[in-house]
Design an enzyme around this catalytic site. Structure first.
Site, PDB file in Angstrom:
ATOM      1  N   TRP A   1       0.819  -1.216   0.000  1.00 33.51           N
ATOM      2  CA  TRP A   1       0.000   0.000   0.000  1.00 33.51           C
ATOM      3  C   TRP A   1       0.847   1.257   0.000  1.00 33.51           C
ATOM      4  CZ3 TRP A   1      -4.326  -0.709  -2.058  1.00 33.51           C
ATOM      5  CH2 TRP A   1      -5.118  -1.826  -1.758  1.00 33.51           C
TER       6      TRP A   1
ATOM      7  N   ASP B   1      -1.434   6.570   6.388  1.00 38.08           N
ATOM      8  CA  ASP B   1      -2.491   5.660   5.936  1.00 38.08           C
ATOM      9  C   ASP B   1      -2.836   4.755   7.113  1.00 38.08           C
ATOM     10  OD1 ASP B   1      -4.099   3.747   4.819  1.00 38.08           O
ATOM     11  OD2 ASP B   1      -2.757   3.267   3.144  1.00 38.08           O
TER      12      ASP B   1
ATOM     13  N   LYS C   1     -12.468  -1.556   7.180  1.00 35.53           N
ATOM     14  CA  LYS C   1     -11.707  -2.493   8.008  1.00 35.53           C
ATOM     15  C   LYS C   1     -12.118  -2.399   9.477  1.00 35.53           C
ATOM     16  CE  LYS C   1      -8.838  -2.723   4.218  1.00 35.53           C
ATOM     17  NZ  LYS C   1      -7.963  -1.972   3.328  1.00 35.53           N
TER      18      LYS C   1
HETATM   19  C1  LIG Z   1      -7.348  -1.548   2.206  1.00 31.89           C
HETATM   20  C2  LIG Z   1      -6.240  -0.583   2.224  1.00 31.89           C
HETATM   21  C3  LIG Z   1      -6.108   0.433   1.270  1.00 31.89           C
HETATM   22  C4  LIG Z   1      -7.010   0.556   0.066  1.00 31.89           C
HETATM   23  O1  LIG Z   1      -8.260   0.877   0.393  1.00 31.89           O
HETATM   24  P1  LIG Z   1      -9.409   1.032  -0.717  1.00 31.89           P
HETATM   25  O2  LIG Z   1     -10.504   1.588   0.110  1.00 31.89           O
HETATM   26  O3  LIG Z   1      -9.678  -0.317  -1.269  1.00 31.89           O
HETATM   27  O4  LIG Z   1      -8.916   1.968  -1.750  1.00 31.89           O
HETATM   28  C5  LIG Z   1      -5.082   1.338   1.408  1.00 31.89           C
HETATM   29  N1  LIG Z   1      -4.219   1.246   2.421  1.00 31.89           N
HETATM   30  C6  LIG Z   1      -4.298   0.275   3.347  1.00 31.89           C
HETATM   31  C7  LIG Z   1      -3.314   0.226   4.453  1.00 31.89           C
HETATM   32  C8  LIG Z   1      -5.305  -0.681   3.275  1.00 31.89           C
HETATM   33  O5  LIG Z   1      -5.390  -1.641   4.202  1.00 31.89           O
END
Ligand SMILES: *Cc1c(COP(=O)(O)O)cnc(C)c1O
Length: 364
Positions: A101, A172, A196
């Protein structure tokens, strides 16, 4: 059969939240209309979005000089929104490449014509530990340093932050927001897709220090932090249902004692599973112990066919979605806030039994 969902995202939600949604879905507050049918400018929704913001501010202790925005486009949308809104002086960002990511964030910035320097990467070590900054971060060079705080695919997480001087941190937090304590004022911006730890997919939380915002003309309106801040996230139609469900999820976190209580539960769950993996002769987690994630536990047997047999046998017993991310294979148990300790106990019992029945592999 009791089902435990170990999916990485969209992921398990709290049972009481699902039940409340079910009860209220046909008629919100006796209005005769569903949350899915009401205007985002109605008093009923206004109360919901305001409560969601107030709850998040309280839970995360977000200082008043930070805006809280509810946007769309997921974490991926923020890989573009962050550089568009914040990389306005140097047009240059720094990234610590801790996994898939983080490297996607760097790639998206480049796609938009913004330079992205990867200062360190642990890719050659299969991301089994976090990268450390090779030297002091050059000052007045980068608009921000991008960090992925919890690496959902690789199963690592930051507990201490790298030295970054005056360069703001963009974090993030998609897979560990409200799952462990971080100090918001350590960051210039934090973002997380909801799917999540905060509810269903569709809404993306952005927490940004207002001092970093400026009126940038080249930002698409749907990604414009300044505009969303001015309009209280109601510039255009927000994901009404997702924000409603997020608000209920935040209420559930409050009821259980807030983020510190969540972190305690998540530590208990993950330590139990890591302790099992460290004892096991069949299943292994290769992550450097101090970098281990609380929310995503990766492991494998070293044999792809056997890993698949584990996934299938587990699913037959109600332990769902244990397959690792397609880019790394193996197994992964995501232990987000809504996963109860009983789910981890059931998983450990299953893995113990599976190991007993596959001694042949252990002895090879
Ligand atoms: C799931 C995730 C993403 C991507 O998220 P989307 O909503 O599918 O764009 C980005 N960064 C991390 C750390 C993730 O776990």
């Amino acid at each position: 059969m009791v089902v435990y969902n170990f999916a990485a995202g969209p992921a398990v939600m709290p049972k009481p939240v699902i039940q409340q949604i079910q009860t209220e879905l046909p008629s919100l507050n006796g209005s005769g209309m569903s949350i899915m049918e009401i205007s985002h400018r109605s008093p009923a929704f206004d109360a919901i979005i305001q409560q969601a913001e107030a709850r998040l501010r309280h839970l995360m202790a977000i200082p008043d000089d930070y805006a809280v925005l509810f946007m769309q486009g997921g974490g991926t949308g923020q890989f573009a929104a962050a550089p568009l809104n914040l990389a306005t002086k140097h047009h240059h960002i720094a990234v610590l490449d801790s996994g898939q990511w983080a490297s996607r964030a760097a790639a998206e910035a480049k796609r938009l014509g913004i330079a992205a320097d990867v200062l360190a990467t642990t890719k050659p070590d299969h991301y089994r530990h976090l990268p450390t900054m090779p030297e002091a971060l050059a000052q007045d060079t980068y608009d921000y340093l991008h960090l992925c705080l919890n690496n959902t695919v690789e199963g690592t997480a930051y507990t201490t932050l790298p030295e970054h001087g005056d360069t703001p941190l963009v974090a993030d937090m998609s897979s560990n927001i409200c799952a462990q304590r971080y100090n918001v004022s350590d960051f210039g911006m934090i973002f997380a897709g909801a799917q999540k730890n905060l509810g269903p997919a569709g809404v993306t939380v952005v927490i940004v220090k207002r001092a970093l915002l400026s009126d940038v003309e080249a930002v698409p309106s749907a990604l414009d932090y300044t505009l969303f801040d001015k309009k209280n996230s109601l510039y255009n139609t927000p994901p009404v249902f997702a924000i409603y469900a997020l608000n209920l999820t935040l209420g559930w976190i409050e009821d259980l004692g807030g983020i510190d209580a969540m972190e305690k539960r998540n530590r208990e769950k993950s330590s139990k599973l890591y302790a099992f993996l460290d004892r096991s002769k069949l299943f292994h987690n290769y992550v450097e112990p101090r970098d281990r994630s609380l929310t995503n536990v990766v492991f494998n047997t070293g044999d792809a066919d056997l890993d698949q047999a584990v996934v299938d046998a587990a699913a037959a017993q109600g332990l769902m979605n244990l397959k690792g991310h397609r880019s790394v294979g193996g197994l992964r148990a995501s232990l987000y806030n809504a996963m109860p300790l009983a789910g981890v106990d059931a998983l450990i019992d299953f893995l113990t039994q599976f190991e007993k029945e596959h001694e042949y592999y252990v002895q090879r």
